[in-house]
Motif scaffolding. Sequence first.
Motif, short mmCIF file in Angstrom:
data_model
loop_
_atom_site.label_atom_id
_atom_site.label_comp_id
_atom_site.label_asym_id
_atom_site.label_seq_id
_atom_site.Cartn_x
_atom_site.Cartn_y
_atom_site.Cartn_z
N TYR A 362 0.85 -1.19 0.00
CA TYR A 362 0.00 0.00 0.00
C TYR A 362 0.88 1.24 0.00
O TYR A 362 1.93 1.26 0.65
CB TYR A 362 -0.89 0.00 1.25
CG TYR A 362 -1.65 1.29 1.46
CD1 TYR A 362 -2.84 1.54 0.79
CD2 TYR A 362 -1.17 2.27 2.34
CE1 TYR A 362 -3.53 2.73 0.98
CE2 TYR A 362 -1.86 3.44 2.53
CZ TYR A 362 -3.04 3.68 1.85
OH TYR A 362 -3.72 4.85 2.03
N THR A 363 0.47 2.25 -0.74
CA THR A 363 1.12 3.56 -0.66
C THR A 363 0.07 4.59 -0.27
O THR A 363 -1.06 4.57 -0.79
CB THR A 363 1.78 3.96 -2.00
OG1 THR A 363 0.80 3.94 -3.05
CG2 THR A 363 2.91 3.00 -2.34
N GLY A 364 0.45 5.48 0.64
CA GLY A 364 -0.51 6.42 1.19
C GLY A 364 -0.85 7.57 0.27
O GLY A 364 -0.19 7.80 -0.74
N PRO A 365 -1.87 8.34 0.64
CA PRO A 365 -2.27 9.49 -0.17
C PRO A 365 -1.29 10.65 0.01
O PRO A 365 -0.53 10.69 0.98
CB PRO A 365 -3.64 9.85 0.40
CG PRO A 365 -3.55 9.44 1.84
CD PRO A 365 -2.72 8.19 1.84
N SER A 366 -1.34 11.57 -0.93
CA SER A 366 -0.60 12.82 -0.75
C SER A 366 -1.28 13.62 0.36
O SER A 366 -2.42 13.33 0.76
CB SER A 366 -0.57 13.63 -2.04
OG SER A 366 -1.89 13.90 -2.49
N GLU A 367 -0.61 14.64 0.85
CA GLU A 367 -1.13 15.38 1.99
C GLU A 367 -2.49 16.02 1.71
O GLU A 367 -3.32 16.15 2.60
CB GLU A 367 -0.13 16.46 2.42
CG GLU A 367 1.11 15.89 3.08
CD GLU A 367 1.98 16.97 3.68
OE1 GLU A 367 1.86 17.22 4.89
OE2 GLU A 367 2.75 17.57 2.93
N ASP A 368 -2.72 16.42 0.44
CA ASP A 368 -4.00 17.04 0.10
C ASP A 368 -4.99 16.05 -0.50
O ASP A 368 -6.07 16.44 -0.95
CB ASP A 368 -3.78 18.21 -0.87
CG ASP A 368 -3.16 17.76 -2.19
OD1 ASP A 368 -2.87 16.55 -2.35
OD2 ASP A 368 -2.98 18.63 -3.07
N PHE A 369 -4.62 14.77 -0.53
CA PHE A 369 -5.46 13.69 -1.05
C PHE A 369 -5.71 13.79 -2.55
O PHE A 369 -6.56 13.08 -3.08
CB PHE A 369 -6.79 13.59 -0.29
CG PHE A 369 -6.66 13.01 1.09
CD1 PHE A 369 -6.82 11.66 1.32
CD2 PHE A 369 -6.35 13.82 2.17
CE1 PHE A 369 -6.69 11.13 2.59
CE2 PHE A 369 -6.21 13.31 3.45
CZ PHE A 369 -6.37 11.94 3.66
N SER A 370 -4.98 14.68 -3.26
CA SER A 370 -5.13 14.72 -4.72
C SER A 370 -4.62 13.42 -5.34
O SER A 370 -5.10 13.01 -6.40
CB SER A 370 -4.38 15.93 -5.30
OG SER A 370 -2.99 15.85 -5.01
N ARG A 371 -3.61 12.79 -4.72
CA ARG A 371 -3.22 11.43 -5.06
C ARG A 371 -3.78 10.54 -3.97
O ARG A 371 -3.39 10.64 -2.82
CB ARG A 371 -1.70 11.30 -5.13
CG ARG A 371 -1.25 9.90 -5.61
CD ARG A 371 0.24 9.67 -5.36
NE ARG A 371 0.54 9.54 -3.94
CZ ARG A 371 1.58 10.08 -3.34
NH1 ARG A 371 2.44 10.81 -4.00
NH2 ARG A 371 1.76 9.92 -2.03
N PRO A 372 -4.70 9.66 -4.30
CA PRO A 372 -5.33 8.84 -3.26
C PRO A 372 -4.42 7.73 -2.77
O PRO A 372 -3.35 7.47 -3.34
CB PRO A 372 -6.55 8.26 -3.98
CG PRO A 372 -6.13 8.18 -5.41
CD PRO A 372 -5.24 9.38 -5.64
N GLY A 373 -4.82 7.08 -1.70
CA GLY A 373 -4.14 5.87 -1.28
C GLY A 373 -4.28 4.80 -2.35
O GLY A 373 -5.29 4.75 -3.07
#
Length: 574
Positions: A362-373
Amino acid sequence: MTLEPNRLTRPASAIDAAANAYTERLLELDPGFATELGRPGHETEYRDLSPAGLAASADAALHALSELAGLEPMDDVDALTLHAMRERLGLALELHKSGWPLAELNNIASPAQEIRAIFDLMPTATVPHWEHISGRLANVPDAVAGYISSLREGAARGMVAAQRQVATVIEQCERHAAADGFFATLAADAALDPPGLSPDAGDAGTSLPAGLTAALAANVELARAGYGSLVEFLRTELLPQAPAKDAVGAARYALASREFLGSAVDLEETYAWGVAELDRIIAEQEAVAAQIEPGASIAEAKALLNADPARQLHGTAALTEWMQSLSNAAVADLAGTHFEIPEIMRTLECKIAPTQDGGIYYTGPSEDFSRPGRMWWSVPEGEDTFTTWAETTTVYHEGVPGHHLQVATATYQSGLLNNWRRNACWVSGHGEGWALYAERLMDDLGYLADPGDKLGMLDGQRMRAARVVFDIGVHLELQIPAQWGSGTWTPEAGYHFLAKNLDISAGQLDFEFNRYLGWPGQAPSYKIGQRLWEDIRDARAARDGAAFSLRDFHTQALNLGSVGLDTLKTALLG
């Protein structure tokens, strides 16, 4: 504290400022870490993998600890930050002093993989995104050169990974450097994302400008040459110095175990517990097998499940679609019932990894969630048939309520947790322990009522228990339990033991076997972490009695972010 759509806020403190300053220093030292967080700037760079770079990281930890030494906590959040940072940073300094980070090399989590893997997280929607990729490709040779200098310094101190690991990494690097390997394929497949897949969709198209295509092709050749130089160094210089013995011994193992758990456990007691836990899980599997077919053995029940067309998936497209559908259903069902899941956290992308090394992650989301988990499945070459009964629990492990809920919650709680707590602290025993805890929890909540899906969960739990036995047993060279053989553990005896307890393909088994030998202490942290998570939950339930709320316990626990397991116990039990 105030609550706005499940988001807690509190005034920032001096301890938060010190933790944030340390995190900013980490981001300066490691541009790849910034890429993981979706932070702009330094997108083409790598961290300094040389001895000087490792020393700079140690200096940053020492400076942060000295800053914290003169500060007093203003609340419980601060007190926990102090506890966690003193444990984590203090251990980082111990590891640096040991010298072993200089020799970091294995088949899954060393700079040999890190240098390549960062490209998996780089966006590809716009021309500037591809310019960043091209620029980072050009910097691969320098990153490799720094890594080689550390391995060379480690060797000069008598610290070299085992022959088996060096040989495995040579094979991996040869694949990446090949004319049809990762880097070459990256250039050949380069294109802007189709419209609608990114916030910058207006810039999207189907091909790159000619000048960028040419630069990308040239820089791919530099990256291939960089990995080629690593292959040459490993084969001609490091491999001849590598020890044949895989076992790392008790002293190094104890240090590694603390790194992955955030707790010092009695290794021989834990080994004995792992043996007993494995026996217990096998007995549970036998009972479930009888539910699938009266009188059936575990192997016979699995054969029935594997032969069931309704439980089969053919091809990676079908695997991706099934993962995504199951993940979406779990999010929709659990949100607002058993867990707090804000709307912004409810997107989880399921993807096939661009490599064929094996493993699911799993890779986490970016801080603003523009890139999701994202949940990634690395499918070994030649494998194209998958069984849903065996993998349902994996989706819960990597997604919801497992890693995605855990990591995304910490990212979301920016008003409560400082940046170090949210983004820079990751403890395997906490994180992977939670994911195994989540698997068992889904069974407790009724989501694995189907005997086949439950057998799959138990198979995963059996694998994790077997890893406790194998990892501690082989690296400490303990006695083999009578039910599994005789004498002292060796890698060869361990391989046969794993083959009996890990129902995975031959390619995956080889990968896992090498992983455990080359990454001591990490694999057992899953099951040991689960053990400690469950111990803490049960102690909290006993303490609170009728007032205990499982949902509230989970909310409080997840809002802590990832911390060492001793810190977790302090936070939840006092």
